[in-house]
Design a protein around this motif. Structure first.
Motif, mmCIF file in Angstrom:
data_model
loop_
_atom_site.group_PDB
_atom_site.id
_atom_site.type_symbol
_atom_site.label_atom_id
_atom_site.label_comp_id
_atom_site.label_asym_id
_atom_site.label_seq_id
_atom_site.Cartn_x
_atom_site.Cartn_y
_atom_site.Cartn_z
ATOM 1 N N MET A 1 -14.326 21.727 -5.927
ATOM 2 C CA MET A 1 -13.844 20.774 -7.126
ATOM 3 C C MET A 1 -12.550 21.162 -7.565
ATOM 4 O O MET A 1 -11.775 20.332 -7.971
ATOM 5 C CB MET A 1 -15.051 20.480 -7.989
ATOM 6 N N PRO A 2 -12.236 22.331 -8.328
ATOM 7 C CA PRO A 2 -10.890 22.826 -9.005
ATOM 8 C C PRO A 2 -9.812 22.591 -8.024
ATOM 9 O O PRO A 2 -8.794 22.005 -8.573
ATOM 10 C CB PRO A 2 -10.960 24.007 -9.432
ATOM 11 N N LEU A 3 -10.064 22.794 -6.705
ATOM 12 C CA LEU A 3 -8.916 22.730 -5.902
ATOM 13 C C LEU A 3 -8.412 21.474 -5.480
ATOM 14 O O LEU A 3 -7.255 21.040 -5.391
ATOM 15 C CB LEU A 3 -9.380 23.258 -4.517
ATOM 16 N N GLY A 4 -9.544 20.346 -5.450
ATOM 17 C CA GLY A 4 -9.111 18.930 -5.399
ATOM 18 C C GLY A 4 -8.419 18.389 -6.623
ATOM 19 O O GLY A 4 -7.617 17.641 -6.488
ATOM 20 N N LEU A 5 -8.666 18.796 -7.736
ATOM 21 C CA LEU A 5 -8.051 18.599 -9.164
ATOM 22 C C LEU A 5 -6.746 19.111 -9.017
ATOM 23 O O LEU A 5 -5.557 18.296 -9.308
ATOM 24 C CB LEU A 5 -8.829 19.035 -10.299
ATOM 25 N N ILE A 6 -6.334 20.230 -8.568
ATOM 26 C CA ILE A 6 -5.005 20.743 -8.492
ATOM 27 C C ILE A 6 -4.135 19.937 -7.502
ATOM 28 O O ILE A 6 -3.157 19.538 -7.646
ATOM 29 C CB ILE A 6 -5.086 22.294 -8.182
ATOM 30 N N LEU A 7 -4.975 19.555 -6.329
ATOM 31 C CA LEU A 7 -4.022 18.917 -5.312
ATOM 32 C C LEU A 7 -3.836 17.580 -5.789
ATOM 33 O O LEU A 7 -2.950 16.961 -5.520
ATOM 34 C CB LEU A 7 -4.875 18.660 -3.915
ATOM 35 N N GLY A 8 -4.669 16.928 -6.637
ATOM 36 C CA GLY A 8 -4.487 15.568 -7.256
ATOM 37 C C GLY A 8 -3.373 15.618 -8.223
ATOM 38 O O GLY A 8 -2.327 14.747 -8.104
ATOM 39 N N LEU A 9 -3.106 16.716 -9.054
ATOM 40 C CA LEU A 9 -2.104 16.704 -9.766
ATOM 41 C C LEU A 9 -0.737 16.761 -9.333
ATOM 42 O O LEU A 9 0.353 16.351 -9.408
ATOM 43 C CB LEU A 9 -2.316 17.830 -10.976
ATOM 44 N N GLY A 10 -0.835 17.726 -8.103
ATOM 45 C CA GLY A 10 0.386 17.975 -7.515
ATOM 46 C C GLY A 10 1.008 16.761 -6.647
ATOM 47 O O GLY A 10 2.317 16.427 -6.604
ATOM 48 N N ARG A 11 -0.053 15.736 -6.176
ATOM 49 C CA ARG A 11 0.261 14.635 -5.654
ATOM 50 C C ARG A 11 0.757 13.640 -6.537
ATOM 51 O O ARG A 11 1.781 12.975 -6.551
ATOM 52 C CB ARG A 11 -0.884 13.841 -4.818
ATOM 53 N N SER A 12 0.470 13.724 -7.937
ATOM 54 C CA SER A 12 1.163 12.719 -8.706
ATOM 55 C C SER A 12 2.345 13.122 -9.353
ATOM 56 O O SER A 12 3.231 12.294 -9.550
ATOM 57 C CB SER A 12 0.110 12.717 -10.052
ATOM 58 N N PHE A 13 2.838 14.396 -9.308
ATOM 59 C CA PHE A 13 4.113 14.718 -9.736
ATOM 60 C C PHE A 13 5.108 14.398 -8.460
ATOM 61 O O PHE A 13 6.191 14.186 -8.829
ATOM 62 C CB PHE A 13 4.071 16.399 -9.863
ATOM 63 N N ARG A 14 4.496 14.543 -7.217
ATOM 64 C CA ARG A 14 5.498 13.969 -6.288
ATOM 65 C C ARG A 14 5.637 12.785 -6.073
ATOM 66 O O ARG A 14 6.788 12.326 -5.763
ATOM 67 C CB ARG A 14 4.815 14.593 -4.846
ATOM 68 N N ARG A 15 4.811 11.896 -6.567
ATOM 69 C CA ARG A 15 5.111 10.312 -6.446
ATOM 70 C C ARG A 15 5.971 9.837 -7.755
ATOM 71 O O ARG A 15 5.989 8.564 -7.719
ATOM 72 C CB ARG A 15 3.848 9.602 -6.660
ATOM 73 N N LYS A 16 6.421 10.758 -8.524
ATOM 74 C CA LYS A 16 7.225 10.208 -9.684
ATOM 75 C C LYS A 16 8.688 9.645 -9.088
ATOM 76 O O LYS A 16 9.181 10.435 -8.222
ATOM 77 C CB LYS A 16 7.604 11.195 -10.702
ATOM 78 N N ARG A 17 9.032 8.432 -9.470
ATOM 79 C CA ARG A 17 10.169 8.026 -9.157
ATOM 80 C C ARG A 17 11.447 8.193 -10.349
ATOM 81 O O ARG A 17 11.217 8.417 -11.454
ATOM 82 C CB ARG A 17 10.170 6.326 -9.036
ATOM 83 N N THR A 18 12.375 8.518 -9.280
ATOM 84 C CA THR A 18 13.862 8.727 -10.413
ATOM 85 C C THR A 18 14.262 7.410 -10.939
ATOM 86 O O THR A 18 14.978 7.601 -11.923
ATOM 87 C CB THR A 18 14.631 9.417 -9.382
ATOM 88 N N SER A 19 14.210 6.090 -10.391
ATOM 89 C CA SER A 19 14.878 5.068 -10.942
ATOM 90 C C SER A 19 13.716 3.843 -10.826
ATOM 91 O O SER A 19 12.913 3.990 -10.430
ATOM 92 C CB SER A 19 16.079 4.802 -9.870
ATOM 93 N N SER A 20 14.028 3.108 -12.141
ATOM 94 C CA SER A 20 13.009 2.172 -12.230
ATOM 95 C C SER A 20 13.308 0.954 -11.026
ATOM 96 O O SER A 20 12.272 0.304 -10.969
ATOM 97 C CB SER A 20 13.271 1.510 -13.366
ATOM 98 N N LEU A 21 14.380 0.937 -10.271
ATOM 99 C CA LEU A 21 14.436 0.045 -8.992
ATOM 100 C C LEU A 21 13.718 0.507 -7.998
ATOM 101 O O LEU A 21 13.415 -0.500 -7.069
ATOM 102 C CB LEU A 21 16.171 0.108 -8.943
ATOM 103 N N ASP A 22 13.245 1.661 -8.005
ATOM 104 C CA ASP A 22 12.322 1.989 -6.800
ATOM 105 C C ASP A 22 10.978 1.499 -6.943
ATOM 106 O O ASP A 22 10.110 1.419 -5.896
ATOM 107 C CB ASP A 22 12.286 3.540 -6.638
ATOM 108 N N ILE A 23 10.542 1.015 -8.288
ATOM 109 C CA ILE A 23 9.227 0.655 -8.403
ATOM 110 C C ILE A 23 9.005 -0.746 -7.679
ATOM 111 O O ILE A 23 8.049 -1.028 -7.047
ATOM 112 C CB ILE A 23 8.654 0.316 -9.855
ATOM 113 N N LEU A 24 9.977 -1.687 -7.683
ATOM 114 C CA LEU A 24 9.804 -3.176 -7.059
ATOM 115 C C LEU A 24 10.180 -3.023 -5.414
ATOM 116 O O LEU A 24 11.268 -2.386 -5.344
ATOM 117 C CB LEU A 24 10.551 -4.064 -7.895
ATOM 118 N N THR A 25 9.286 -3.302 -4.758
ATOM 119 C CA THR A 25 9.609 -3.589 -3.098
ATOM 120 C C THR A 25 9.537 -4.819 -2.674
ATOM 121 O O THR A 25 8.597 -5.549 -3.749
ATOM 122 C CB THR A 25 8.645 -2.677 -2.479
ATOM 123 N N THR A 26 9.750 -5.285 -1.574
ATOM 124 C CA THR A 26 9.637 -6.770 -1.354
ATOM 125 C C THR A 26 8.111 -7.119 -1.065
ATOM 126 O O THR A 26 8.109 -8.447 -0.913
ATOM 127 C CB THR A 26 10.284 -6.858 -0.037
#
Length: 94
Positions: A1-26
């Motif tokens: 359980m704690p390992l899954g929580l740590i992996l989930g937090l790591g995934r959320s940090f990696r998915r951060k976008r640097t620009s607001s233009l990346d949020i909109l896709t076609t």
């Protein structure tokens, strides 16, 4: 359980976008949406399909006159070998 929580937090940090233009896709916007490049227009479109450029919206660069300027460029086209006189560089290399 704690390992899954740590992996989930790591995934959320990696998915951060640097620009607001990346949020909109076609795939996430309605048909015919044009994202653009986040730049200001230099004029406006006319009713008959033309484009009028406004001078107050164009960039205006002010460049001083450098005809008798005493300083030279920082990088020379013919570099000479420099001799190091500081002892700090020699100590760091050892």
């Amino acid at each position: 359980m704690p390992l899954g929580l740590i992996l989930g937090l790591g995934r959320s940090f990696r998915r951060k976008r640097t620009s607001s233009l990346d949020i909109l896709t076609t795939k996430r916007v309605p048909r015919g949406f044009y994202k653009g490049k986040n730049c200001k227009p230099t004029g406006f479109h006319t009713r008959k399909g033309g484009y009028v450029i406004m001078q107050e919206k164009l960039p205006n660069y002010v460049v001083p006159d450098l005809t008798n300027f005493k300083l030279r460029p920082y990088v020379s086209q013919c570099p000479r070998e420099a001799t190091s006189t500081s002892t700090g560089a020699n100590e760091a290399a050892k």
